[in-house]
Design a protein around this motif. Structure first.
Motif, PDB file in Angstrom:
ATOM      1  N   ASP A  40       0.836  -1.207   0.000  1.00 34.96           N
ATOM      2  CA  ASP A  40       0.000   0.000   0.000  1.00 34.96           C
ATOM      3  C   ASP A  40       0.868   1.254   0.000  1.00 34.96           C
ATOM      4  O   ASP A  40       0.561   2.245  -0.691  1.00 34.96           O
ATOM      5  N   TRP A  41       1.954   1.234   0.789  1.00 34.23           N
ATOM      6  CA  TRP A  41       2.843   2.399   0.863  1.00 34.23           C
ATOM      7  C   TRP A  41       3.506   2.637  -0.487  1.00 34.23           C
ATOM      8  O   TRP A  41       3.617   3.774  -0.957  1.00 34.23           O
ATOM      9  N   LEU A  42       3.952   1.566  -1.155  1.00 32.07           N
ATOM     10  CA  LEU A  42       4.592   1.692  -2.463  1.00 32.07           C
ATOM     11  C   LEU A  42       3.618   2.222  -3.509  1.00 32.07           C
ATOM     12  O   LEU A  42       3.984   3.051  -4.354  1.00 32.07           O
ATOM     13  N   ALA A  43       2.370   1.757  -3.441  1.00 30.21           N
ATOM     14  CA  ALA A  43       1.364   2.233  -4.397  1.00 30.21           C
ATOM     15  C   ALA A  43       1.074   3.714  -4.207  1.00 30.21           C
ATOM     16  O   ALA A  43       0.821   4.446  -5.178  1.00 30.21           O
ATOM     17  N   GLU A  44       1.134   4.175  -2.945  1.00 33.02           N
ATOM     18  CA  GLU A  44       0.825   5.569  -2.654  1.00 33.02           C
ATOM     19  C   GLU A  44       2.011   6.496  -2.887  1.00 33.02           C
ATOM     20  O   GLU A  44       1.861   7.603  -3.438  1.00 33.02           O
ATOM     21  N   HIS A  45       3.212   6.062  -2.502  1.00 35.30           N
ATOM     22  CA  HIS A  45       4.381   6.934  -2.589  1.00 35.30           C
ATOM     23  C   HIS A  45       5.261   6.630  -3.804  1.00 35.30           C
ATOM     24  O   HIS A  45       6.155   7.419  -4.129  1.00 35.30           O
ATOM     25  N   GLY A  46       5.038   5.512  -4.431  1.00 33.96           N
ATOM     26  CA  GLY A  46       5.791   5.167  -5.621  1.00 33.96           C
ATOM     27  C   GLY A  46       4.865   5.076  -6.813  1.00 33.96           C
ATOM     28  O   GLY A  46       4.484   6.082  -7.408  1.00 33.96           O
ATOM     29  N   SER A  47       4.474   3.846  -7.110  1.00 37.28           N
ATOM     30  CA  SER A  47       3.526   3.632  -8.209  1.00 37.28           C
ATOM     31  C   SER A  47       2.856   2.281  -8.019  1.00 37.28           C
ATOM     32  O   SER A  47       3.421   1.390  -7.375  1.00 37.28           O
ATOM     33  N   PRO A  48       1.648   2.111  -8.588  1.00 37.46           N
ATOM     34  CA  PRO A  48       1.007   0.801  -8.525  1.00 37.46           C
ATOM     35  C   PRO A  48       1.874  -0.302  -9.133  1.00 37.46           C
ATOM     36  O   PRO A  48       1.842  -1.444  -8.668  1.00 37.46           O
ATOM     37  N   LYS A  49       2.661   0.049 -10.162  1.00 39.17           N
ATOM     38  CA  LYS A  49       3.537  -0.951 -10.774  1.00 39.17           C
ATOM     39  C   LYS A  49       4.594  -1.431  -9.790  1.00 39.17           C
ATOM     40  O   LYS A  49       4.925  -2.618  -9.733  1.00 39.17           O
ATOM     41  N   ALA A  50       5.126  -0.501  -8.982  1.00 37.06           N
ATOM     42  CA  ALA A  50       6.129  -0.879  -7.985  1.00 37.06           C
ATOM     43  C   ALA A  50       5.516  -1.790  -6.924  1.00 37.06           C
ATOM     44  O   ALA A  50       6.135  -2.772  -6.486  1.00 37.06           O
ATOM     45  N   ALA A  51       4.299  -1.467  -6.517  1.00 41.76           N
ATOM     46  CA  ALA A  51       3.609  -2.302  -5.534  1.00 41.76           C
ATOM     47  C   ALA A  51       3.321  -3.682  -6.107  1.00 41.76           C
ATOM     48  O   ALA A  51       3.493  -4.711  -5.423  1.00 41.76           O
ATOM     49  N   GLU A  52       2.914  -3.725  -7.375  1.00 40.33           N
ATOM     50  CA  GLU A  52       2.605  -4.996  -8.013  1.00 40.33           C
ATOM     51  C   GLU A  52       3.852  -5.868  -8.133  1.00 40.33           C
ATOM     52  O   GLU A  52       3.818  -7.070  -7.847  1.00 40.33           O
ATOM     53  N   GLN A  53       4.952  -5.268  -8.516  1.00 44.31           N
ATOM     54  CA  GLN A  53       6.186  -6.030  -8.659  1.00 44.31           C
ATOM     55  C   GLN A  53       6.675  -6.550  -7.313  1.00 44.31           C
ATOM     56  O   GLN A  53       7.159  -7.679  -7.201  1.00 44.31           O
ATOM     57  N   PHE A  54       6.535  -5.717  -6.277  1.00 46.43           N
ATOM     58  CA  PHE A  54       6.923  -6.157  -4.931  1.00 46.43           C
ATOM     59  C   PHE A  54       6.117  -7.379  -4.511  1.00 46.43           C
ATOM     60  O   PHE A  54       6.666  -8.352  -3.980  1.00 46.43           O
ATOM     61  N   LEU A  55       4.817  -7.339  -4.754  1.00 42.18           N
ATOM     62  CA  LEU A  55       3.958  -8.464  -4.362  1.00 42.18           C
ATOM     63  C   LEU A  55       4.266  -9.709  -5.177  1.00 42.18           C
ATOM     64  O   LEU A  55       4.252 -10.834  -4.643  1.00 42.18           O
ATOM     65  N   LEU A  56       4.556  -9.544  -6.470  1.00 44.98           N
ATOM     66  CA  LEU A  56       4.923 -10.705  -7.292  1.00 44.98           C
ATOM     67  C   LEU A  56       6.205 -11.357  -6.778  1.00 44.98           C
ATOM     68  O   LEU A  56       6.304 -12.592  -6.696  1.00 44.98           O
ATOM     69  N   ASP A  57       7.176 -10.521  -6.407  1.00 46.03           N
ATOM     70  CA  ASP A  57       8.422 -11.061  -5.855  1.00 46.03           C
ATOM     71  C   ASP A  57       8.179 -11.785  -4.528  1.00 46.03           C
ATOM     72  O   ASP A  57       8.747 -12.864  -4.287  1.00 46.03           O
ATOM     73  N   LYS A  58       7.358 -11.179  -3.674  1.00 47.64           N
ATOM     74  CA  LYS A  58       7.066 -11.795  -2.377  1.00 47.64           C
ATOM     75  C   LYS A  58       6.322 -13.117  -2.549  1.00 47.64           C
ATOM     76  O   LYS A  58       6.588 -14.083  -1.819  1.00 47.64           O
ATOM     77  N   LEU A  59       5.408 -13.179  -3.490  1.00 44.94           N
ATOM     78  CA  LEU A  59       4.633 -14.406  -3.703  1.00 44.94           C
ATOM     79  C   LEU A  59       5.520 -15.545  -4.195  1.00 44.94           C
ATOM     80  O   LEU A  59       5.256 -16.722  -3.906  1.00 44.94           O
ATOM     81  N   GLN A  60       6.557 -15.213  -4.960  1.00 41.92           N
ATOM     82  CA  GLN A  60       7.490 -16.253  -5.394  1.00 41.92           C
ATOM     83  C   GLN A  60       8.310 -16.782  -4.219  1.00 41.92           C
ATOM     84  O   GLN A  60       8.611 -17.979  -4.145  1.00 41.92           O
ATOM     85  N   GLN A  61       8.658 -15.884  -3.307  1.00 44.31           N
ATOM     86  CA  GLN A  61       9.446 -16.278  -2.140  1.00 44.31           C
ATOM     87  C   GLN A  61       8.595 -16.890  -1.037  1.00 44.31           C
ATOM     88  O   GLN A  61       9.024 -17.806  -0.331  1.00 44.31           O
ATOM     89  N   GLN A  62       7.368 -16.355  -0.902  1.00 48.00           N
ATOM     90  CA  GLN A  62       6.516 -16.703   0.238  1.00 48.00           C
ATOM     91  C   GLN A  62       5.063 -16.798  -0.229  1.00 48.00           C
ATOM     92  O   GLN A  62       4.305 -15.839  -0.121  1.00 48.00           O
TER      93      GLN A  62
END
Length: 376
Positions: A279-301
């Motif tokens: 949520d913080w990345l989507a608000e202060h960065g971009s939705p794409k950054a938040a999406e990529q973070f979640l994709l990376d986390k889902l691969q790891q966890q």
């Protein structure tokens, strides 16, 4: 009926030894006859499924042969575990009347207190357990029994009167229980000074810090609330799911909030922190950054909750995506709505609701948030 069978073996052995003695005194002959009658009657009642009468007859043997006390104690404990409290009480009361050595007498007193508690006779249980607090062997078990009584009757102030005895003990669970009872005692009227005393004197317990933080938040003193909340996360990061929503109400300077979430998400692999970081990345960065973070986390966890967060992020990117993914998110939410959120580390009790006192094993602060694939 089977519980009584093992009782007959030592009784019969004692009877055989008794009968084998060479003394021919008249009183001993009368005792032998009495043992024979009681043992025979006990066997007859047992074989005809008349447990109450069998117990009555076998208890009569205690007046003559006290060497079988350990067997009677084991039998009474079996009855208590089965829920036959009246039978357990009858046996322990009979043993309590005997003139025994102090260690045995104290053990029987403690067991009888447990019987009374199980039967809901709290006053009797308390009167028997209280003197045992002054003994070396039974101090800690007696304190735990008294705390069970005070918890069931909500007599928090009686528990607080034993603060010195608890602090002098080595029991972690007693100290945590005492801190929780102190918080319970001030539920209607929180005392911030008393809460601070509990925080200082009870570092093992986390509930006083929760209560302290909520008090400060209610007074709109968010800076003061941050201190106990951050200390909880440091001590028990598994409680982040409960603490982070409270910390969101506090003020953070610069990137402090981001750093906290990053540490919990990357080092502790906390699912709640990962979702808030997205949520913080989507608000202060971009939705794409938040999406990529979640994709990376889902691969790891792999996590259903992080997958749900990914769906939410993608829905906010376009109206078409929102329409396509809405039904999928509804299915995921329905699945998560039935997931267990908390588990007792002591007895394994599982629930969706947070309890400070486990409803199953009656231990304080053992019901904790579940972490992991579907945890928080």
């Amino acid at each position: 009926m089977l519980e009584l069978l093992f009782l007959l073996l030592p009784v019969a052995a004692a009877y055989g030894w008794f009968m084998g003695r060479n003394s021919v005194k008249h009183t001993e002959l009368k005792d032998r006859a009495s043992v024979t009658r009681n043992l025979s009657s006990g066997l007859n009642f047992l074989l005809t499924d008349q447990e109450d009468k069998a117990i009555e007859q076998l208890l009569e043997l205690l007046d003559i042969e006290a060497a079988t006390i350990e067997t009677y104690l084991a039998l009474a404990n079996l009855f208590r575990r089965k829920g036959d409290w009246d039978k357990a009480i009858r046996i322990h009361e009979k043993l309590h009347q005997l003139k025994l050595a102090k260690p045995q007498a104290q053990q029987i007193q403690y067991e009888l207190a447990k019987d009374y508690f199980s039967a809901g006779l709290y006053d009797r249980a308390e009167s028997l357990a209280t003197p045992l607090v002054n003994t070396t062997r039974w101090r800690e078990p007696a304190l735990k029994q008294l705390f069970s009584i005070f918890t069931a009757s909500h007599d928090w102030h009686k528990a607080l009167a034993l603060e010195e005895e608890v602090n002098n003990s080595q029991s972690r669970s007693l100290k945590i229980a005492l801190a929780n009872m102190a918080v319970e005692a001030m539920q209607d009227q929180p005392d911030v000074k008393r809460l601070q005393q509990l925080v200082d004197s009870s570092p093992l317990a986390i509930r006083p810090r929760f209560a302290q933080a909520k008090f400060y938040l209610a007074q709109e003193q968010s800076e003061q609330a941050k201190v106990p909340l951050l200390s909880i996360i440091k001590q028990k990061p598994q409680w982040s799911a409960e603490v982070l929503p409270l910390l969101q109400q506090c003020d953070f300077n610069g990137d402090q909030w981001y750093q906290l979430l990053s540490q919990l998400a990357n080092k502790q692999h906390n699912v709640t922190a990962s979702g808030l970081l997205a949520d913080w990345l989507a608000e202060h960065g971009s939705p794409k950054a938040a999406e990529q973070f979640l994709l990376d986390k889902l691969q790891q966890q792999p996590s259903i909750r992080l997958f749900q967060k990914l769906l939410q992020v993608r829905q906010h990117q376009s109206t078409a995506a929102a329409e396509a993914l809405f039904s999928v998110e509804e299915l995921v939410q329905a699945y998560l709505a039935n997931k267990v959120l908390y588990s007792c580390r002591n007895c394994g009790f599982k629930t969706r609701q947070q309890y400070w006192l486990c409803p199953s094993c009656q231990q304080w602060e053992t019901v904790e948030p579940i972490t992991g694939i579907d945890g928080r």
